[in-house]
Design an enzyme around this catalytic site. Sequence first.
Site, PDB file in Angstrom:
ATOM      1  N   CYS A 292       1.004  -1.363   0.155  1.00  0.00           N
ATOM      2  CA  CYS A 292       0.180   0.004  -0.085  1.00  0.00           C
ATOM      3  C   CYS A 292       0.807   1.413  -0.043  1.00  0.00           C
ATOM      4  O   CYS A 292       1.481   1.659   1.106  1.00  0.00           O
ATOM      5  CB  CYS A 292      -0.899  -0.117   1.216  1.00  0.00           C
ATOM      6  SG  CYS A 292      -2.028   1.625   1.192  1.00  0.00           S
TER       7      CYS A 292
ATOM      8  N   CYS B 153      -0.437   4.160   2.162  1.00  0.00           N
ATOM      9  CA  CYS B 153      -0.227   3.930   3.486  1.00  0.00           C
ATOM     10  C   CYS B 153       1.326   4.180   3.852  1.00  0.00           C
ATOM     11  O   CYS B 153       1.505   4.812   4.948  1.00  0.00           O
ATOM     12  CB  CYS B 153      -0.543   2.468   3.976  1.00  0.00           C
ATOM     13  SG  CYS B 153      -1.981   1.856   3.333  1.00  0.00           S
ATOM     14  N   ASP B 154       2.243   3.623   3.334  1.00  0.00           N
ATOM     15  CA  ASP B 154       3.468   3.587   3.623  1.00  0.00           C
ATOM     16  C   ASP B 154       4.525   4.461   2.664  1.00  0.00           C
ATOM     17  O   ASP B 154       5.703   4.394   3.111  1.00  0.00           O
ATOM     18  CB  ASP B 154       4.200   2.260   3.490  1.00  0.00           C
ATOM     19  CG  ASP B 154       3.213   1.147   4.519  1.00  0.00           C
ATOM     20  OD1 ASP B 154       2.854   1.790   5.588  1.00  0.00           O
ATOM     21  OD2 ASP B 154       2.972   0.134   4.259  1.00  0.00           O
TER      22      ASP B 154
END
Length: 306
Positions: free
Chosen positions: A134, A137-138
């Site tokens: 992701c 997300c990261d």
Amino acid sequence: METVKCLIIGGGPAGYTAAIYTSRADLSPVLYEGIQPGGQLTTTTEVENFPGFENGIDGNQLMAAMKAQAVRLGADIRNGLVTSADLSSRPFKITVDGDKEISAETLVIATGASAKYLGIPSEEKFRGMGVSACATCDGFFYRKKDVAVVGGGDTACEEATYLASLCRKVYMIVRRDVLRASAAMQDKVKNTPNIEILWNCSTEEILGDASGVTGARIARKDGGTFEIAVDGFFLAIGHHPNSELFSQWVNVDGTGYIITEGKTSRTNVEGVFAAGDVQDPSYRQAVTAAASGCRAAMDVEKFLNR
Ligand code: NDP
């Protein structure tokens, strides 16, 4: 046989939020968490884009807090895996762990989706230590660093262009000599100077040390290998909605995502609702999953009060 008004399947943001709302509506929900309590967020480290946490929050902590909130409000949250479902008539018959049968007046399917992984051992070893599925997300943790994205579809192109806005260099590892992505996404990638596409390449090994990922060994289709130095390694080879148990009864699209009606969480089976990633091929964020869990709970309440 135990009978419940509202059975929620799935312990991610959608399921827990549905449990919070149905508890507050006095529907005494029972939720089964499945094999990955907490859902996909438990495989990430820090979550910086969930509103309300100025300094970010650890994914596990966030999910533990959602669960605790649902429990405090009265939800009955249980360990257990739903192993079969008979949705042919109401109340629905749900089997947990192969032997426990539950009769449910309404059902919220919030079983999520699983990112596909390559299946090489080093990927497992460095998951959460540089390997991620992701970028939204990261990606932030790799600002001004070099990263790699595997895949050639719309997700890979979207993630590569997103990462290119943060990172110094993005390698796209593409197994064929063409991208599967839409023409618009391909153009975007090809017009982004810090993305380099490694055509006809596959990942042989993700390299790293105690601090995490340091690179990858890439195999060329026509023979030979070479190494790239990267700090982050992103998988974007597709997601798999966890809908198999229900697809005999509820309508799913060509890739298995449950089809819901308009802006509601209603499926084609009266009394069965779907929330979160199992019905969302596009957004797949914790906050959108939570929001759809809220919708499902409100739809359940409306359905039971008809
Ligand atoms: P796709 O299935 O479309 O693409 C997967 C990509 O990963 C393909 O390039 C595929 O290669 C590659 N791949 C699959 N398995 C492997 C493997 N083992 N090793 C290396 N590469 C592999 O998935 P997406 O998640 O990209 O998209 C899913 C759906 O969502 C699509 O319909 C897409 O259009 C849509 N979507 C739309 C967006 C938008 O409109 N903004 C954004 C994101 C997704 P190959 O081509 O060789 O099979």
